[in-house]
Design a protein around this motif. Structure first.
Motif, short mmCIF file in Angstrom:
data_model
loop_
_atom_site.label_atom_id
_atom_site.label_comp_id
_atom_site.label_asym_id
_atom_site.label_seq_id
_atom_site.Cartn_x
_atom_site.Cartn_y
_atom_site.Cartn_z
N GLN A 71 0.81 -1.21 0.00
CA GLN A 71 0.00 0.00 0.00
C GLN A 71 0.85 1.26 0.00
O GLN A 71 0.31 2.37 0.05
N SER A 72 2.17 1.11 -0.02
CA SER A 72 3.09 2.26 0.07
C SER A 72 2.71 3.17 1.23
O SER A 72 2.64 4.39 1.09
N SER A 73 2.46 2.53 2.39
CA SER A 73 2.00 3.33 3.53
C SER A 73 2.88 3.08 4.75
O SER A 73 3.55 2.05 4.88
N PHE A 74 2.83 4.03 5.64
CA PHE A 74 3.58 3.95 6.91
C PHE A 74 2.77 4.75 7.92
O PHE A 74 3.16 5.82 8.35
N ASN A 75 1.64 4.22 8.34
CA ASN A 75 0.72 4.93 9.22
C ASN A 75 1.18 4.86 10.67
O ASN A 75 1.66 3.83 11.15
N LEU A 76 0.96 5.95 11.36
CA LEU A 76 1.35 6.08 12.77
C LEU A 76 0.14 5.84 13.64
O LEU A 76 -0.95 6.36 13.36
N ARG A 77 0.32 5.08 14.73
CA ARG A 77 -0.82 4.75 15.60
C ARG A 77 -0.44 4.93 17.07
O ARG A 77 0.74 4.82 17.44
N LYS A 78 -1.47 5.21 17.85
CA LYS A 78 -1.31 5.22 19.30
C LYS A 78 -2.65 4.77 19.89
O LYS A 78 -3.70 5.29 19.52
N PRO A 79 -2.65 3.80 20.81
CA PRO A 79 -3.91 3.25 21.32
C PRO A 79 -4.70 4.22 22.19
O PRO A 79 -5.92 4.17 22.21
#
Lengths: 115, 114
Positions: A71-79
């Motif tokens: 997906q050419s993605s690098f999503n940032l997450r925090k719970p």
């Protein structure tokens, strides 16, 4: 040439809610990927980076990001977001060109946290 | 303390004047970079340098000049040819020549043209 897209200019979340900031990159080979955070009037601080290996990367302050090549993605997450997370977040891609490492940044996503 | 020092933090300039922004590092890093930040545009690369007496133009070098006479120092001059110089300027370093790594940033300098 590499490029980075952060489609969300501004995001508002409630304190304690989960967060996902989107990042899409364009680069022909395996990229080096970064997430930085910036408080107003300050420099940038590295949250996390991906060079190779495990595609789920853990960073500081409870953040994580997942590299998805398809997906050419690098999503940032925090719970669970804290009020102190309010800041601007930048995704960046690094690549070697002519013996130099060139780092290209996205336009940023400004995060607002409401009580 | 090891770090990157940018000065001045705030600078005001009249149109037609050249100004020089200082960037000094004691991290012993080889590569140094200058970025310009404008609201809604992210960071754009102005110049970068990997060794003393060598530097390369970035994406928006017009109206800017740099020098790298010492490993520790990479000053940026904003010339009168820069059409819209009001912006936040960030200096950054990379640890090693030929080594992939993350950028380390200074605290920035805000330039306002009156």
């Amino acid at each position: 040439a590499q490029s980075v897209t952060q489609p969300d200019i501004h995001i508002t979340v409630s304190e304690g809610a989960s967060l996902e900031l989107r990042c899409n990159y364009s680069y022909g080979a395996t990229p080096y990927l970064f997430w930085y955070v910036q408080s107003p009037g300050q420099g940038l601080q590295l949250l996390l980076k991906y060079f190779s290996g495990d595609t789920l990367v853990q960073g500081i302050k409870g953040f994580e990001a997942e590299f998805k090549r398809s997906q050419s993605s690098f999503n940032l997450r925090k719970p669970s977001v804290h009020w102190s997370d309010a800041a601007e977040y930048f995704c960046a891609v690094g690549a070697w060109s002519g013996g130099y490492q060139k780092v290209t940044f996205g336009t940023g996503t400004k995060l607002q946290v409401i009580p | 303390d090891g770090g990157i020092t940018q000065s001045p933090k705030y600078l005001f300039r009249k149109e037609g004047q050249n100004v020089t922004l200082s960037c000094e590092q004691n991290l012993n890093h080889d590569a140094m970079y200058w970025y310009r930040q404008d609201p809604g545009q992210g960071l754009r690369l102005i110049y970068y340098s990997q060794i003393v007496n060598d530097f390369q133009k970035g994406d928006i070098a017009e109206g800017y000049s740099v020098s790298r006479e010492k490993k520790e120092s990479f000053p940026l001059t904003v010339t009168s040819a820069q059409k819209n110089p009001t912006a936040f300027y960030l200096c950054a370093t990379l640890p090693g020549r030929g080594v992939t790594g993350e950028l380390f940033f200074g605290e920035g300098s805000r330039l306002t043209v009156l």
